[in-house]
Design a protein around this motif. Structure first.
Motif, PDB file in Angstrom:
ATOM      1  N   MET A   1      39.273  46.470  36.166  1.00  0.00           N
ATOM      2  CA  MET A   1      38.915  45.208  35.546  1.00  0.00           C
ATOM      3  C   MET A   1      37.457  45.283  35.088  1.00  0.00           C
ATOM      4  O   MET A   1      36.597  45.703  35.834  1.00  0.00           O
ATOM      5  N   TYR A   2      37.220  44.895  33.830  1.00  0.00           N
ATOM      6  CA  TYR A   2      35.872  44.955  33.288  1.00  0.00           C
ATOM      7  C   TYR A   2      35.074  43.681  33.546  1.00  0.00           C
ATOM      8  O   TYR A   2      33.858  43.683  33.442  1.00  0.00           O
ATOM      9  N   LEU A   3      35.775  42.590  33.843  1.00  0.00           N
ATOM     10  CA  LEU A   3      35.075  41.350  34.159  1.00  0.00           C
ATOM     11  C   LEU A   3      35.970  40.444  34.993  1.00  0.00           C
ATOM     12  O   LEU A   3      37.164  40.651  35.088  1.00  0.00           O
ATOM     13  N   THR A   4      35.352  39.453  35.587  1.00  0.00           N
ATOM     14  CA  THR A   4      36.076  38.505  36.430  1.00  0.00           C
ATOM     15  C   THR A   4      36.304  37.197  35.679  1.00  0.00           C
ATOM     16  O   THR A   4      35.675  36.939  34.651  1.00  0.00           O
ATOM     17  N   TYR A   5      37.180  36.383  36.218  1.00  0.00           N
ATOM     18  CA  TYR A   5      37.414  35.070  35.628  1.00  0.00           C
ATOM     19  C   TYR A   5      36.139  34.230  35.689  1.00  0.00           C
ATOM     20  O   TYR A   5      35.859  33.459  34.784  1.00  0.00           O
ATOM     21  N   ASP A   6      35.361  34.416  36.737  1.00  0.00           N
ATOM     22  CA  ASP A   6      34.101  33.688  36.874  1.00  0.00           C
ATOM     23  C   ASP A   6      33.182  33.988  35.686  1.00  0.00           C
ATOM     24  O   ASP A   6      32.574  33.088  35.117  1.00  0.00           O
TER      25      ASP A   6
END
Length: 139
Positions: free
Chosen positions: A1-6
């Motif tokens: 995953m390159y980024l989070t939902y946050d």
């Protein structure tokens, strides 16, 4: 995953995708990005450098583009079903429906989103070197 939902919701300000749907859209956006860069290992390394936000912003916009494509394709499908059923135009009181029989809305949506994706990739990734033969040096 390159980024989070946050990151997507708070730093980027994304509202198109819910937290429960986020992993599905993030995966699609990441695969699209990796397909154009052909350097997933380099991309992961760059996430930890000054180019990290370029990559994250690219993924965020690709997520929004993917969601938009999904919504537009659903509308195109409805129009195509009307077209296939033979409805060329319909008017009931103040409501009217016309169907464009000259083009294929599905293809138009795909072309529109592909152009939008390429603009997004170019806008953010050109400074990183990912779109042009990798970064040119080992990290």
């Amino acid at each position: 995953m390159y980024l989070t939902y946050d990151y997507y919701s708070n730093k980027y300000g994304g509202t198109s995708v819910s937290s429960s749907d986020f992993p599905k859209y993030e995966l699609r956006a990441r695969m699209l990005l990796d397909g154009f860069t052909l350097k997933p290992k380099t991309t992961k390394k760059l996430l930890e450098t000054e180019y990290g936000d370029y990559i994250r912003l690219t993924v965020c916009e690709l997520i929004d583009n993917t969601k938009e494509e999904e919504l537009l394709l659903e509308k195109a499908k409805t129009g195509l079903e009307l077209q296939l059923s033979g409805i060329a135009s319909e008017t009931v009181k103040d409501h009217s429906i016309s169907v464009n029989t000259k083009g294929n809305a599905y293809d138009d949506v795909k072309s529109y989103i592909q152009n939008k994706d390429m603009q997004t990739l170019s806008k953010y990734l050109l400074p990183t070197g990912l779109l042009y033969r990798g970064v040119g040096h080992d990290l």
